[in-house]
Design a protein around this motif. Structure first.
Motif, PDB file in Angstrom:
ATOM      1  N   TYR A 286      -6.253  12.054   2.137  1.00 42.36           N
ATOM      2  CA  TYR A 286      -7.350  11.506   2.708  1.00 42.36           C
ATOM      3  C   TYR A 286      -7.184  10.438   3.805  1.00 42.36           C
ATOM      4  CZ  TYR A 286     -11.747   8.852   2.278  1.00 42.36           C
ATOM      5  OH  TYR A 286     -12.825   8.154   2.834  1.00 42.36           O
ATOM      6  N   THR A 287      -7.913  10.615   4.825  1.00 38.74           N
ATOM      7  CA  THR A 287      -7.678   9.441   5.890  1.00 38.74           C
ATOM      8  C   THR A 287      -9.367   8.812   5.942  1.00 38.74           C
ATOM      9  OG1 THR A 287      -6.412  10.934   7.194  1.00 38.74           O
ATOM     10  CG2 THR A 287      -7.518   9.048   8.521  1.00 38.74           C
TER      11      THR A 287
ATOM     12  N   LEU B 163      -0.661  14.486   2.896  1.00 37.86           N
ATOM     13  CA  LEU B 163      -1.843  13.625   3.092  1.00 37.86           C
ATOM     14  C   LEU B 163      -3.182  13.968   2.531  1.00 37.86           C
ATOM     15  CD1 LEU B 163      -3.041  11.287   4.985  1.00 37.86           C
ATOM     16  CD2 LEU B 163      -3.569  12.868   6.780  1.00 37.86           C
TER      17      LEU B 163
ATOM     18  N   TRP C  58      -1.720   9.235   0.575  1.00 36.07           N
ATOM     19  CA  TRP C  58      -0.488  10.208   0.532  1.00 36.07           C
ATOM     20  C   TRP C  58      -0.047  10.573  -0.621  1.00 36.07           C
ATOM     21  CZ3 TRP C  58       1.329  12.510   5.056  1.00 36.07           C
ATOM     22  CH2 TRP C  58       1.131  12.043   6.146  1.00 36.07           C
TER      23      TRP C  58
ATOM     24  N   LYS D  20      -7.400   3.154   5.850  1.00 34.73           N
ATOM     25  CA  LYS D  20      -6.362   3.815   5.060  1.00 34.73           C
ATOM     26  C   LYS D  20      -6.137   5.291   5.029  1.00 34.73           C
ATOM     27  CE  LYS D  20      -7.050   1.303   1.009  1.00 34.73           C
ATOM     28  NZ  LYS D  20      -8.300   0.591   1.369  1.00 34.73           N
ATOM     29  N   GLN D  21      -4.787   5.657   4.886  1.00 31.88           N
ATOM     30  CA  GLN D  21      -4.578   6.891   4.326  1.00 31.88           C
ATOM     31  C   GLN D  21      -3.986   6.809   3.052  1.00 31.88           C
ATOM     32  OE1 GLN D  21      -1.769   8.370   7.635  1.00 31.88           O
ATOM     33  NE2 GLN D  21      -3.384   9.158   8.689  1.00 31.88           N
TER      34      GLN D  21
END
Ligand code: ADP
Ligand code: UDP
Length: 239
Positions: free
Chosen positions: A6-7, A4, A14, A11-12
């Protein structure tokens, strides 16, 4: 194993085994006021992703370079990893939102020509307005980069205004983001969904975008599903 990176607010991102490829997960979440207001909506991620995939595929078919590779599942896409420009490119066809409140205007008048505004992407600073000379002076983008990106914004507007009209919607305004690939090419990135554009029903002026959440007007997921099915019908008619 994907990592991961960035959150964000919707959206995330990956990292996949391929350093040049990201997996994007669309979340069942909506935010407003730069993240200060946040709520969960079942099915919203899939609906926003399906609209964005449809729009990106349409733009690719019409020659716009984008980060999109393919869909992985109902809520996930694979995209080319970019070095993002920390800029938001807003195009306005109709007076609405902050353009109306900033200048003390009513919403709804069609602008004689599209208004183009660039914002510096920073939640901490509330995405301040930035002009070309400041973006260049701060080393964010060159004159040529900005010309290229605004040129793409104009092409996107020229393609999407009639597409949404065919689907019974007025494309009031929208925000685009761009990034640079490892080979140096600038491509359209991020997403295109009712999270980052305004859509009004052509006949009733009903809001069909994130304003239904911002202004508590209707169910967000149902609204996005309606936009998706209208777009699918409009494209089916084109075939
Ligand atoms: P925000 O960061 O505004 O909360 P999101 O939740 O949509 O927004 O998070 C997605 C993040 O990923 C954004 O910061 C966006 O700039 C970035 N992004 C979008 N497409 C790409 C890409 N192809 N490569 C790298 N980053 C991307
Ligand atoms: N927009 C966006 N992200 C932002 C700010 C704006 O996607 O951080 C989009 C917004 O959905 C609308 C357009 O850009 O389609 C113009 O937004 P405006 O400046 O009117 O601000 P808003 O009222 O949406 O906060």
């Amino acid at each position: 194993m994907d990592k991961l990176l960035y959150t964000g607010k919707a959206k995330q991102m990956w990292q996949t085994d391929d350093p040049d490829v990201l997996r994007v997960v669309y979340m069942d979440q909506a935010t407003a006021l730069n993240g200060k207001k946040k709520d969960h909506f079942a099915g919203k991620g899939a609906a926003a992703k399906a609209i964005s995939d449809l729009v990106f595929n349409y733009l690719i078919e019409h020659g716009i370079p984008t980060h999109f590779i393919k869909q992985l599942s109902a809520t996930e896409d694979l995209v080319k990893k970019c070095q993002m420009f920390p800029l938001e490119f807003v195009t306005r066809n109709v007076i609405a939102g902050h353009f109306a409140s900033r200048y003390g205007l009513d919403e709804g008048k069609v602008l004689p020509e599209p208004v183009e505004e660039t914002f510096f992407k920073s939640d901490k600073l509330d995405d301040p307005f930035i002009n070309e000379s400041a973006a260049i002076a701060l080393g964010i983008a060159s004159h040529e980069d900005l010309e290229k990106m605004w040129g793409l914004c104009r092409e996107v507007n020229g393609l999407l205004k009639p597409l949404f009209e065919k689907a019974g919607m007025q494309l009031v305004d929208f925000k685009l983001e761009f990034g640079r690939l490892t080979n140096g090419d600038i491509v359209l990135a991020d997403e295109f969904s009712p999270d980052n554009c305004r859509l009004w029903d052509l006949k009733t002026d009903e809001h069909l975008d994130k304003d239904v959440y911002r202004r508590k007007l209707a169910d967000l997921t149902q609204t996005y599903d309606e936009v998706l099915s209208r777009l699918q019908n409009a494209l089916a008619e084109e075939d």
